[in-house]
Scaffold this motif. Structure first.
Motif, mmCIF file in Angstrom:
data_model
loop_
_atom_site.group_PDB
_atom_site.id
_atom_site.type_symbol
_atom_site.label_atom_id
_atom_site.label_comp_id
_atom_site.label_asym_id
_atom_site.label_seq_id
_atom_site.Cartn_x
_atom_site.Cartn_y
_atom_site.Cartn_z
ATOM 1 N N UNK A 1 -8.096 -1.818 -4.163
ATOM 2 C CA UNK A 1 -8.576 -2.407 -2.908
ATOM 3 C C UNK A 1 -7.592 -3.461 -2.423
ATOM 4 N N UNK A 2 -7.364 -3.493 -1.099
ATOM 5 C CA UNK A 2 -6.467 -4.487 -0.514
ATOM 6 C C UNK A 2 -7.214 -5.557 0.267
ATOM 7 N N UNK A 3 -8.467 -5.264 0.594
ATOM 8 C CA UNK A 3 -9.264 -6.208 1.365
ATOM 9 C C UNK A 3 -10.615 -6.350 0.686
ATOM 10 N N UNK A 4 -11.323 -7.439 0.995
ATOM 11 C CA UNK A 4 -12.606 -7.696 0.337
ATOM 12 C C UNK A 4 -13.724 -6.863 0.926
ATOM 13 N N UNK B 1 0.812 -1.209 0.000
ATOM 14 C CA UNK B 1 0.000 0.000 0.000
ATOM 15 C C UNK B 1 0.845 1.259 0.000
ATOM 16 N N UNK B 2 2.035 1.186 0.580
ATOM 17 C CA UNK B 2 2.900 2.355 0.616
ATOM 18 C C UNK B 2 3.873 2.386 -0.555
ATOM 19 N N UNK B 3 3.868 1.303 -1.351
ATOM 20 C CA UNK B 3 4.784 1.236 -2.486
ATOM 21 C C UNK B 3 4.126 1.701 -3.758
ATOM 22 N N UNK B 4 4.633 1.187 -4.864
ATOM 23 C CA UNK B 4 4.170 1.673 -6.169
ATOM 24 C C UNK B 4 3.169 0.733 -6.821
ATOM 25 N N UNK B 5 2.730 -0.294 -6.103
ATOM 26 C CA UNK B 5 1.807 -1.243 -6.708
ATOM 27 C C UNK B 5 0.498 -0.563 -7.076
ATOM 28 N N UNK B 6 -0.037 -0.881 -8.236
ATOM 29 C CA UNK B 6 -1.277 -0.266 -8.713
ATOM 30 C C UNK B 6 -2.361 -1.299 -8.945
ATOM 31 N N UNK B 7 -2.174 -2.525 -8.449
ATOM 32 C CA UNK B 7 -3.150 -3.574 -8.663
ATOM 33 C C UNK B 7 -3.636 -4.125 -7.333
ATOM 34 N N UNK B 8 -4.899 -4.539 -7.304
ATOM 35 C CA UNK B 8 -5.442 -5.186 -6.122
ATOM 36 C C UNK B 8 -4.913 -6.613 -6.044
ATOM 37 N N UNK B 9 -4.726 -7.154 -4.825
ATOM 38 C CA UNK B 9 -4.314 -8.556 -4.712
ATOM 39 C C UNK B 9 -5.438 -9.467 -5.187
ATOM 40 N N UNK B 10 -5.090 -10.702 -5.550
ATOM 41 C CA UNK B 10 -6.104 -11.627 -6.044
ATOM 42 C C UNK B 10 -7.076 -12.032 -4.949
ATOM 43 N N UNK B 11 -6.589 -12.122 -3.706
ATOM 44 C CA UNK B 11 -7.459 -12.536 -2.611
ATOM 45 C C UNK B 11 -7.176 -11.701 -1.376
ATOM 46 N N UNK B 12 -8.170 -11.620 -0.524
ATOM 47 C CA UNK B 12 -8.070 -10.848 0.720
ATOM 48 C C UNK B 12 -7.083 -11.535 1.661
ATOM 49 N N UNK B 13 -6.097 -10.819 2.239
ATOM 50 C CA UNK B 13 -5.140 -11.449 3.135
ATOM 51 C C UNK B 13 -5.744 -11.883 4.461
ATOM 52 N N UNK B 14 -6.964 -11.444 4.759
ATOM 53 C CA UNK B 14 -7.602 -11.815 6.022
ATOM 54 C C UNK B 14 -8.473 -13.055 5.858
ATOM 55 N N UNK B 15 -9.408 -13.027 4.886
ATOM 56 C CA UNK B 15 -10.344 -14.146 4.739
ATOM 57 C C UNK B 15 -10.136 -14.937 3.453
ATOM 58 N N UNK B 16 -9.274 -14.424 2.555
ATOM 59 C CA UNK B 16 -8.947 -15.087 1.291
ATOM 60 C C UNK B 16 -10.104 -15.134 0.306
ATOM 61 N N UNK B 17 -11.100 -14.302 0.528
ATOM 62 C CA UNK B 17 -12.142 -14.139 -0.485
ATOM 63 C C UNK B 17 -11.585 -13.285 -1.631
ATOM 64 N N UNK B 18 -12.153 -13.397 -2.835
ATOM 65 C CA UNK B 18 -11.668 -12.582 -3.950
ATOM 66 C C UNK B 18 -11.809 -11.085 -3.650
ATOM 67 N N UNK B 19 -10.840 -10.302 -4.095
ATOM 68 C CA UNK B 19 -10.873 -8.845 -3.920
ATOM 69 C C UNK B 19 -11.283 -8.218 -5.246
ATOM 70 N N UNK B 20 -12.357 -7.439 -5.215
ATOM 71 C CA UNK B 20 -12.832 -6.795 -6.437
ATOM 72 C C UNK B 20 -12.043 -5.520 -6.702
ATOM 73 N N UNK B 21 -11.628 -5.353 -7.928
ATOM 74 C CA UNK B 21 -10.855 -4.168 -8.302
ATOM 75 C C UNK B 21 -11.805 -3.001 -8.559
ATOM 76 N N UNK B 22 -11.649 -1.872 -7.855
ATOM 77 C CA UNK B 22 -12.549 -0.738 -8.073
ATOM 78 C C UNK B 22 -12.307 -0.094 -9.427
ATOM 79 N N UNK B 23 -13.369 0.494 -9.965
ATOM 80 C CA UNK B 23 -13.245 1.142 -11.274
ATOM 81 C C UNK B 23 -12.375 2.396 -11.192
ATOM 82 N N UNK B 24 -12.454 3.107 -10.077
ATOM 83 C CA UNK B 24 -11.659 4.317 -9.893
ATOM 84 C C UNK B 24 -11.069 4.307 -8.494
ATOM 85 N N UNK B 25 -10.093 5.162 -8.281
ATOM 86 C CA UNK B 25 -9.502 5.293 -6.954
ATOM 87 C C UNK B 25 -8.385 4.300 -6.708
ATOM 88 N N UNK B 26 -7.952 4.229 -5.447
ATOM 89 C CA UNK B 26 -6.849 3.356 -5.066
ATOM 90 C C UNK B 26 -7.270 1.898 -5.163
#
Length: 258
Positions: A232-235, A205-230
């Motif tokens: 998402x890192x969590x589901x 989150x503090x680096x240069x990554x511009x993509x959401x992770x494939x799964x939530x690091x807490x529950x491992x559900x899929x993370x949906x990529x928002x159309x605009x804005x930063x």
């Protein structure tokens, strides 16, 4: 080659196609109407005659067993595919989440399998054994990686499936994993693994990554990529809050000045 020899492969292909249509229709009908759905209704949905259904499945129990077997076979195949994943820990938790989230929609089938009415289950036993072997191998790989506690057994995981499916069943079919289920799955991890994974997300989150992770690091559900804005890192906000609490609990206490 006789005319009969030439037509036999086409007949066999047609029979396989009809069987697949019947099983697909039966799965949907059972999910919508429950185990009380008739073979006539299944035939109508499959677009075949009632006689075709009876040729493939002489009784309703035979059809129900085939539907359950196909479901378990798909889970066994998914578990076997995960064995080649370079990250067995992530693959293990992804499979667990998939089993728990998708099983509530098959409640009537699960109830039939767990009942003791004497109908044949030889095919189910074979499919179940294949699933257990693949899941057990994936569990061993995840434990060896350090992603799962060393004392977790296959029996533990199957018991957790039973409990978590009952929890997930209170939510709409297809809903993300319930927060209580996420808590139970997190209990399978070594104490430091969740905090380490969250720390990696913090760095992203503090680096240069511009993509959401494939799964939530807490529950491992899929993370949906928002159309605009930063990205998402969590589901969900609930998982973000839980991650915040976990990070705070891992920090050493501050010393008070005398």
């Amino acid at each position: 080659m006789t005319a009969r020899d030439a037509t036999e492969p086409a007949v066999r292909a047609d029979a396989r196609r009809n069987r697949a249509l019947i099983l697909t229709a039966a799965q949907r009908a059972l999910a919508e109407r429950g185990a009380g759905v008739s073979l006539v209704e299944v035939a109508r949905r499959a677009g075949v005659g009632a006689g075709t259904v009876h040729r493939h499945f002489p009784t309703k129990n035979a059809l129900l067993e085939a539907v359950v077997q196909e479901r378990v076979d798909r889970l066994a195949a998914a578990a076997a595919e995960h064995l080649t994943d370079p990250d067995p820990g992530a693959a293990f938790f992804a499979l667990c989440t998939h089993v728990i989230v998708t099983t509530p929609g098959h409640k009537d089938l699960c109830d039939l399998v767990q009942s003791d009415d004497g109908w044949p289950r030889a095919l189910l036993r074979g499919a179940g054994d294949r699933f257990h072997r693949a899941l057990g191998a994936l569990l061993v790989a995840a434990r060896r990686q350090g992603a799962v506690r060393a004392d977790v057994t296959l029996t533990d995981v199957l018991d957790i499936f039973t409990g978590c499916v009952a929890i997930q069943r209170q939510r709409p079919v297809g809903a993300p994993v319930a927060p209580a289920v996420a808590l139970v799955l997190d209990a399978l991890r070594p104490p430091t693994s969740v905090v380490t994974e969250l720390a990696e997300v913090d760095r992203d989150e503090t680096g240069a990554s511009s993509e959401s992770p494939a799964s939530c690091p807490v529950c491992h559900a899929p993370v949906r990529r928002p159309a605009v804005g930063r990205p998402a890192r969590y589901c969900s906000p609930a998982c973000r809050q839980k991650a915040h609490r976990l990070r705070n609990s891992a920090k050493p206490p501050r010393l008070r000045r005398a």
